[in-house]
Design an enzyme around this catalytic site. Structure first.
Site, PDB file in Angstrom:
ATOM      1  N   ASP A  10       0.846  -1.196   0.000  1.00 49.37           N
ATOM      2  CA  ASP A  10       0.000   0.000   0.000  1.00 49.37           C
ATOM      3  C   ASP A  10       0.883   1.247   0.000  1.00 49.37           C
ATOM      4  OD1 ASP A  10      -2.435  -1.406  -0.066  1.00 49.37           O
ATOM      5  OD2 ASP A  10      -2.312  -1.796   2.080  1.00 49.37           O
ATOM      6  N   LYS A  32       0.463  -7.833  -3.101  1.00 48.88           N
ATOM      7  CA  LYS A  32      -0.875  -7.309  -3.400  1.00 48.88           C
ATOM      8  C   LYS A  32      -0.755  -5.858  -3.840  1.00 48.88           C
ATOM      9  CE  LYS A  32      -4.210  -6.015  -0.286  1.00 48.88           C
ATOM     10  NZ  LYS A  32      -4.926  -4.800  -0.723  1.00 48.88           N
ATOM     11  N   ASP A  59      -5.823  -6.202  -6.426  1.00 47.48           N
ATOM     12  CA  ASP A  59      -6.990  -6.033  -5.544  1.00 47.48           C
ATOM     13  C   ASP A  59      -7.758  -4.779  -5.945  1.00 47.48           C
ATOM     14  OD1 ASP A  59      -8.703  -5.995  -3.335  1.00 47.48           O
ATOM     15  OD2 ASP A  59      -7.182  -5.213  -1.969  1.00 47.48           O
ATOM     16  N   LEU A  60      -8.541  -4.898  -7.040  1.00 45.57           N
ATOM     17  CA  LEU A  60      -9.278  -3.722  -7.527  1.00 45.57           C
ATOM     18  C   LEU A  60     -10.783  -3.825  -7.281  1.00 45.57           C
ATOM     19  CD1 LEU A  60      -7.365  -2.974 -10.877  1.00 45.57           C
ATOM     20  CD2 LEU A  60      -6.994  -2.012  -8.601  1.00 45.57           C
ATOM     21  N   LYS A  61     -11.230  -4.957  -6.768  1.00 43.07           N
ATOM     22  CA  LYS A  61     -12.627  -5.127  -6.314  1.00 43.07           C
ATOM     23  C   LYS A  61     -13.648  -4.605  -7.327  1.00 43.07           C
ATOM     24  CE  LYS A  61     -11.439  -4.685  -1.381  1.00 43.07           C
ATOM     25  NZ  LYS A  61     -10.072  -4.146  -1.424  1.00 43.07           N
ATOM     26  N   LEU A  62     -13.680  -5.223  -8.508  1.00 43.60           N
ATOM     27  CA  LEU A  62     -14.594  -4.743  -9.547  1.00 43.60           C
ATOM     28  C   LEU A  62     -16.059  -4.965  -9.170  1.00 43.60           C
ATOM     29  CD1 LEU A  62     -11.830  -4.928 -11.046  1.00 43.60           C
ATOM     30  CD2 LEU A  62     -13.134  -5.389 -13.107  1.00 43.60           C
ATOM     31  N   ASP A  64     -19.629  -3.817 -11.342  1.00 46.59           N
ATOM     32  CA  ASP A  64     -20.297  -3.037 -12.393  1.00 46.59           C
ATOM     33  C   ASP A  64     -21.238  -3.996 -13.126  1.00 46.59           C
ATOM     34  OD1 ASP A  64     -20.890  -1.088 -14.434  1.00 46.59           O
ATOM     35  OD2 ASP A  64     -18.948  -0.172 -14.061  1.00 46.59           O
ATOM     36  N   ILE A  65     -21.816  -3.577 -14.239  1.00 44.22           N
ATOM     37  CA  ILE A  65     -22.687  -4.493 -14.972  1.00 44.22           C
ATOM     38  C   ILE A  65     -21.830  -5.618 -15.571  1.00 44.22           C
ATOM     39  CG2 ILE A  65     -24.464  -2.760 -15.455  1.00 44.22           C
ATOM     40  CD1 ILE A  65     -23.345  -2.538 -18.309  1.00 44.22           C
ATOM     41  N   THR A  68     -19.458  -4.960 -18.627  1.00 44.45           N
ATOM     42  CA  THR A  68     -18.304  -4.090 -18.331  1.00 44.45           C
ATOM     43  C   THR A  68     -17.241  -4.860 -17.554  1.00 44.45           C
ATOM     44  OG1 THR A  68     -19.765  -2.190 -18.299  1.00 44.45           O
ATOM     45  CG2 THR A  68     -17.643  -1.912 -17.204  1.00 44.45           C
ATOM     46  N   THR A 119     -14.993  -5.488   5.678  1.00 45.67           N
ATOM     47  CA  THR A 119     -14.896  -5.559   7.146  1.00 45.67           C
ATOM     48  C   THR A 119     -15.184  -4.197   7.783  1.00 45.67           C
ATOM     49  OG1 THR A 119     -12.517  -5.390   6.795  1.00 45.67           O
ATOM     50  CG2 THR A 119     -13.360  -7.552   7.363  1.00 45.67           C
ATOM     51  N   GLN A 190      -7.247  -2.085  12.300  1.00 45.98           N
ATOM     52  CA  GLN A 190      -7.890  -3.399  12.198  1.00 45.98           C
ATOM     53  C   GLN A 190      -8.470  -3.763  13.566  1.00 45.98           C
ATOM     54  OE1 GLN A 190      -8.441  -4.909   9.493  1.00 45.98           O
ATOM     55  NE2 GLN A 190      -6.747  -4.746   8.038  1.00 45.98           N
ATOM     56  N   GLY A 210      -0.069  -6.199   5.568  1.00 45.26           N
ATOM     57  CA  GLY A 210       0.447  -4.918   5.105  1.00 45.26           C
ATOM     58  C   GLY A 210       1.424  -4.334   6.097  1.00 45.26           C
ATOM     59  N   ARG A 211       0.909  -3.426   6.919  1.00 42.10           N
ATOM     60  CA  ARG A 211       1.784  -2.663   7.807  1.00 42.10           C
ATOM     61  C   ARG A 211       2.682  -3.473   8.738  1.00 42.10           C
ATOM     62  NH1 ARG A 211      -3.258   0.933   9.207  1.00 42.10           N
ATOM     63  NH2 ARG A 211      -4.127  -1.099   8.642  1.00 42.10           N
TER      64      ARG A 211
HETATM   65  O1  C5P Z   1      -1.768  -2.919   6.815  1.00 44.45           O
HETATM   66  P1  C5P Z   1      -2.752  -4.054   6.916  1.00 44.45           P
HETATM   67  O2  C5P Z   1      -2.126  -5.386   7.303  1.00 44.45           O
HETATM   68  O3  C5P Z   1      -3.954  -3.713   7.778  1.00 44.45           O
HETATM   69  O4  C5P Z   1      -3.260  -4.223   5.411  1.00 44.45           O
HETATM   70  C1  C5P Z   1      -4.321  -5.086   5.075  1.00 44.45           C
HETATM   71  C2  C5P Z   1      -4.600  -4.979   3.610  1.00 44.45           C
HETATM   72  O5  C5P Z   1      -5.727  -5.774   3.295  1.00 44.45           O
HETATM   73  C3  C5P Z   1      -4.920  -3.565   3.122  1.00 44.45           C
HETATM   74  O6  C5P Z   1      -4.430  -3.459   1.781  1.00 44.45           O
HETATM   75  C4  C5P Z   1      -6.434  -3.518   3.140  1.00 44.45           C
HETATM   76  O7  C5P Z   1      -6.948  -2.629   2.184  1.00 44.45           O
HETATM   77  C5  C5P Z   1      -6.774  -4.959   2.759  1.00 44.45           C
HETATM   78  N1  C5P Z   1      -8.097  -5.403   3.200  1.00 44.45           N
HETATM   79  C6  C5P Z   1      -8.498  -5.411   4.528  1.00 44.45           C
HETATM   80  N2  C5P Z   1      -9.754  -5.849   4.871  1.00 44.45           N
HETATM   81  C7  C5P Z   1     -10.612  -6.267   3.920  1.00 44.45           C
HETATM   82  C8  C5P Z   1     -10.209  -6.269   2.575  1.00 44.45           C
HETATM   83  C9  C5P Z   1      -8.932  -5.831   2.244  1.00 44.45           C
HETATM   84  O8  C5P Z   1      -7.728  -5.055   5.403  1.00 44.45           O
HETATM   85  N3  C5P Z   1     -11.793  -6.727   4.278  1.00 44.45           N
END
Ligand code: C5P
Length: 232
Positions: A10, A32, A59-62, A64-65, A68, A119, A190, A210-211
């Site tokens: 990210d 990701k 991870d673009l979470k589409l 739409d119709i 598309t 979430t 989180q 991520g972090r």
């Molecule tokens: O930094 P962290 O470990 O919280 O990153 C979690 C990643 O997972 C982020 O890219 C966040 O957008 C993604 N994500 C999430 N919860 C979801 C779907 C995706 O934390 N339900």
């Protein structure tokens, strides 16, 4: 299907992302790429990371119709990503169209998974904003079953839901789970978290971290700790 750790890159620029990935000398973590990085740098970022030997979850979470989404997925599939996703709320027809669009000329395709409910949506928002009155767990399971019936490979969910998803949709149906923190780590925003070891016991197939890795003093060591706890 082996368990794996997916590192959420990210970042808002190619420079930051490539500096981060360069820390990993001989390892090639599954990466990701989300909306932030994709919208900042475009499809070329995907090609550059792929060229460095990483597998990619786009991870673009589409949502739409169906027509598309089918056409958009065909374009994303040509980027040679390994996994991508849609919102299950787009309906079974949309998920089927997404799957069709993903199949490449040689018959291969990336894994396709569905977001059930974000979430960040709680029961109160489900009822008041979305007018969905069923309990969250029921909604998540219903959406997971829709994804399965559309032929998708799995869902993004909390590690706390992984077991229930597997019992409803089978053990071969993938659970890709964010919300992972080390036992002694900062939770950040989180709320419902598990350690990599707990996620393994809960049956997650992939953890998205991520972090805890990107913001660690030693990201490579943090990544290796995730792998050790989750995969071994
Ligand atoms: O930094 P962290 O470990 O919280 O990153 C979690 C990643 O997972 C982020 O890219 C966040 O957008 C993604 N994500 C999430 N919860 C979801 C779907 C995706 O934390 N339900």
């Amino acid at each position: 299907m082996g368990k794996d750790v997916i590192v959420a890159c990210d970042f808002d620029s190619a420079e930051k992302t490539l500096d981060f990935l360069s820390l990993f000398k001989d390892k090639k973590p599954f990466v990701k790429i989300g909306m932030e990085l994709f919208y900042a740098e475009g499809p070329d970022m995907v090609r550059r990371i792929k060229d460095r030997g990483h597998r990619i979850f786009l991870d673009l979470k589409l949502h739409d119709i169906p027509n598309t989404v089918r056409k958009a997925m065909a374009v994303l599939s040509r980027l040679d990503v390994d996994m991508c996703n849609v919102h299950a709320a787009g309906t079974v027809a949309m998920m089927e169209a997404a799957l069709e669009g993903l199949v490449r000329a040689d018959g291969t395709r990336p894994l396709l998974i569905a977001v059930t409910q974000l979430t960040s949506t709680d029961q109160d928002r489900l009822e008041k904003d979305l007018l969905i009155r069923e309990p969250m767990e029921e909604v998540v399971m219903h959406y997971a079953k829709n994804a399965k019936s559309a032929g998708l490979d799995g869902v993004v969910c909390s590690p706390l839901e992984a077991q229930t998803v597997h019992s409803a949709c089978g053990n071969g149906f993938l659970t890709v789970t964010p919300g992972v923190r080390f036992a002694d780590g900062d939770k950040g925003d989180q709320k419902r978290v598990m350690t990599p070891a707990q996620a393994r016991l809960a049956g997650s197939d992939y953890i998205v971290v991520g972090r805890p890795v990107t913001a660690a003093a030693d990201p490579v060591a943090a990544y290796e700790k995730c792998v050790k706890e989750f995969c071994l």
